[in-house]
Design a protein around this motif. Structure first.
Motif, PDB file in Angstrom:
ATOM      1  N   ALA A   7       3.835   3.089   1.484  1.00 12.52           N
ATOM      2  CA  ALA A   7       2.772   2.927   2.480  1.00 12.52           C
ATOM      3  C   ALA A   7       1.473   2.489   1.794  1.00 12.52           C
ATOM      4  O   ALA A   7       0.759   1.604   2.297  1.00 12.52           O
ATOM      5  CB  ALA A   7       2.576   4.220   3.255  1.00 12.52           C
ATOM      6  N   SER A   8       1.163   3.081   0.662  1.00 14.17           N
ATOM      7  CA  SER A   8      -0.045   2.706  -0.086  1.00 14.17           C
ATOM      8  C   SER A   8       0.029   1.255  -0.550  1.00 14.17           C
ATOM      9  O   SER A   8      -0.955   0.515  -0.488  1.00 14.17           O
ATOM     10  CB  SER A   8      -0.231   3.618  -1.295  1.00 14.17           C
ATOM     11  OG  SER A   8      -0.572   4.913  -0.894  1.00 14.17           O
ATOM     12  N   MET A   9       1.207   0.856  -1.011  1.00 15.04           N
ATOM     13  CA  MET A   9       1.372  -0.527  -1.462  1.00 15.04           C
ATOM     14  C   MET A   9       1.219  -1.504  -0.302  1.00 15.04           C
ATOM     15  O   MET A   9       0.613  -2.566  -0.439  1.00 15.04           O
ATOM     16  CB  MET A   9       2.732  -0.707  -2.133  1.00 15.04           C
ATOM     17  CG  MET A   9       2.792  -0.069  -3.520  1.00 15.04           C
ATOM     18  SD  MET A   9       4.420  -0.107  -4.292  1.00 15.04           S
ATOM     19  CE  MET A   9       4.867  -1.798  -4.197  1.00 15.04           C
ATOM     20  N   LEU A  10       1.739  -1.128   0.859  1.00 11.07           N
ATOM     21  CA  LEU A  10       1.610  -1.990   2.030  1.00 11.07           C
ATOM     22  C   LEU A  10       0.147  -2.114   2.472  1.00 11.07           C
ATOM     23  O   LEU A  10      -0.312  -3.188   2.844  1.00 11.07           O
ATOM     24  CB  LEU A  10       2.484  -1.477   3.169  1.00 11.07           C
ATOM     25  CG  LEU A  10       3.990  -1.663   2.968  1.00 11.07           C
ATOM     26  CD1 LEU A  10       4.762  -0.972   4.092  1.00 11.07           C
ATOM     27  CD2 LEU A  10       4.342  -3.141   2.893  1.00 11.07           C
ATOM     28  N   ARG A  11      -0.583  -0.972   2.433  1.00  9.86           N
ATOM     29  CA  ARG A  11      -2.009  -1.010   2.773  1.00  9.86           C
ATOM     30  C   ARG A  11      -2.768  -1.877   1.780  1.00  9.86           C
ATOM     31  O   ARG A  11      -3.629  -2.673   2.140  1.00  9.86           O
ATOM     32  CB  ARG A  11      -2.593   0.406   2.801  1.00  9.86           C
ATOM     33  CG  ARG A  11      -2.335   1.154   4.102  1.00  9.86           C
ATOM     34  CD  ARG A  11      -3.187   2.392   4.224  1.00  9.86           C
ATOM     35  NE  ARG A  11      -3.036   3.326   3.108  1.00  9.86           N
ATOM     36  CZ  ARG A  11      -2.104   4.278   3.014  1.00  9.86           C
ATOM     37  NH1 ARG A  11      -1.228   4.423   3.994  1.00  9.86           N
ATOM     38  NH2 ARG A  11      -2.046   5.072   1.979  1.00  9.86           N
ATOM     39  N   LEU A  12      -2.432  -1.723   0.493  1.00  7.07           N
ATOM     40  CA  LEU A  12      -3.068  -2.515  -0.554  1.00  7.07           C
ATOM     41  C   LEU A  12      -2.785  -4.005  -0.344  1.00  7.07           C
ATOM     42  O   LEU A  12      -3.678  -4.840  -0.470  1.00  7.07           O
ATOM     43  CB  LEU A  12      -2.572  -2.059  -1.925  1.00  7.07           C
ATOM     44  CG  LEU A  12      -3.219  -2.721  -3.135  1.00  7.07           C
ATOM     45  CD1 LEU A  12      -4.711  -2.483  -3.158  1.00  7.07           C
ATOM     46  CD2 LEU A  12      -2.584  -2.187  -4.407  1.00  7.07           C
ATOM     47  N   THR A  13      -1.550  -4.323   0.015  1.00  8.05           N
ATOM     48  CA  THR A  13      -1.189  -5.714   0.283  1.00  8.05           C
ATOM     49  C   THR A  13      -1.995  -6.249   1.466  1.00  8.05           C
ATOM     50  O   THR A  13      -2.489  -7.384   1.425  1.00  8.05           O
ATOM     51  CB  THR A  13       0.318  -5.832   0.569  1.00  8.05           C
ATOM     52  OG1 THR A  13       1.041  -5.340  -0.566  1.00  8.05           O
ATOM     53  CG2 THR A  13       0.722  -7.251   0.857  1.00  8.05           C
ATOM     54  N   GLY A  14      -2.146  -5.444   2.486  1.00  4.48           N
ATOM     55  CA  GLY A  14      -2.952  -5.843   3.646  1.00  4.48           C
ATOM     56  C   GLY A  14      -4.409  -6.059   3.258  1.00  4.48           C
ATOM     57  O   GLY A  14      -5.043  -7.038   3.691  1.00  4.48           O
ATOM     58  N   ASP A  15      -4.948  -5.153   2.438  1.00  3.29           N
ATOM     59  CA  ASP A  15      -6.339  -5.285   1.985  1.00  3.29           C
ATOM     60  C   ASP A  15      -6.523  -6.553   1.141  1.00  3.29           C
ATOM     61  O   ASP A  15      -7.529  -7.253   1.261  1.00  3.29           O
ATOM     62  CB  ASP A  15      -6.764  -4.057   1.178  1.00  3.29           C
ATOM     63  CG  ASP A  15      -6.899  -2.804   2.037  1.00  3.29           C
ATOM     64  OD1 ASP A  15      -6.984  -2.938   3.286  1.00  3.29           O
ATOM     65  OD2 ASP A  15      -6.922  -1.694   1.471  1.00  3.29           O
TER      66      ASP A  15
END
Length: 78
Positions: A7-15
């Motif tokens: 989930a953190s990686m996905l948020r980071l990718t979105g950011d």
């Protein structure tokens, strides 16, 4: 734990995607500003050329006026 990391990686990718879009928007603005600088540079050169032409015309007018004045003085015997 793996779920949280994913989930953190996905948020980071979105950011990163949002930042990338903002960088592209800034790039577009920089390109527009660079174009404007080029246009203004062209206008400055045109203005310089016009001023140079005006200077030459003014010098010619002064020379003509001087010649006319000298001829008038000469013809009047002054």
């Amino acid at each position: 734990m793996l779920r949280d990391a994913t989930a953190s990686m996905l948020r980071l990718t979105g950011d990163i995607g949002v930042m990338s879009n903002r960088i592209m928007e800034m790039t577009d603005k920089i390109i527009v500003m660079a174009d404007n600088v080029g246009v203004m540079g062209g206008r400055i050169v045109e203005t310089e050329q016009i001023q140079q032409s005006n200077l030459v015309l003014t010098q010619n007018s002064l020379t003509t006026a001087q010649s006319v004045t000298i001829n008038v003085i000469r013809n009047m015997g002054l």
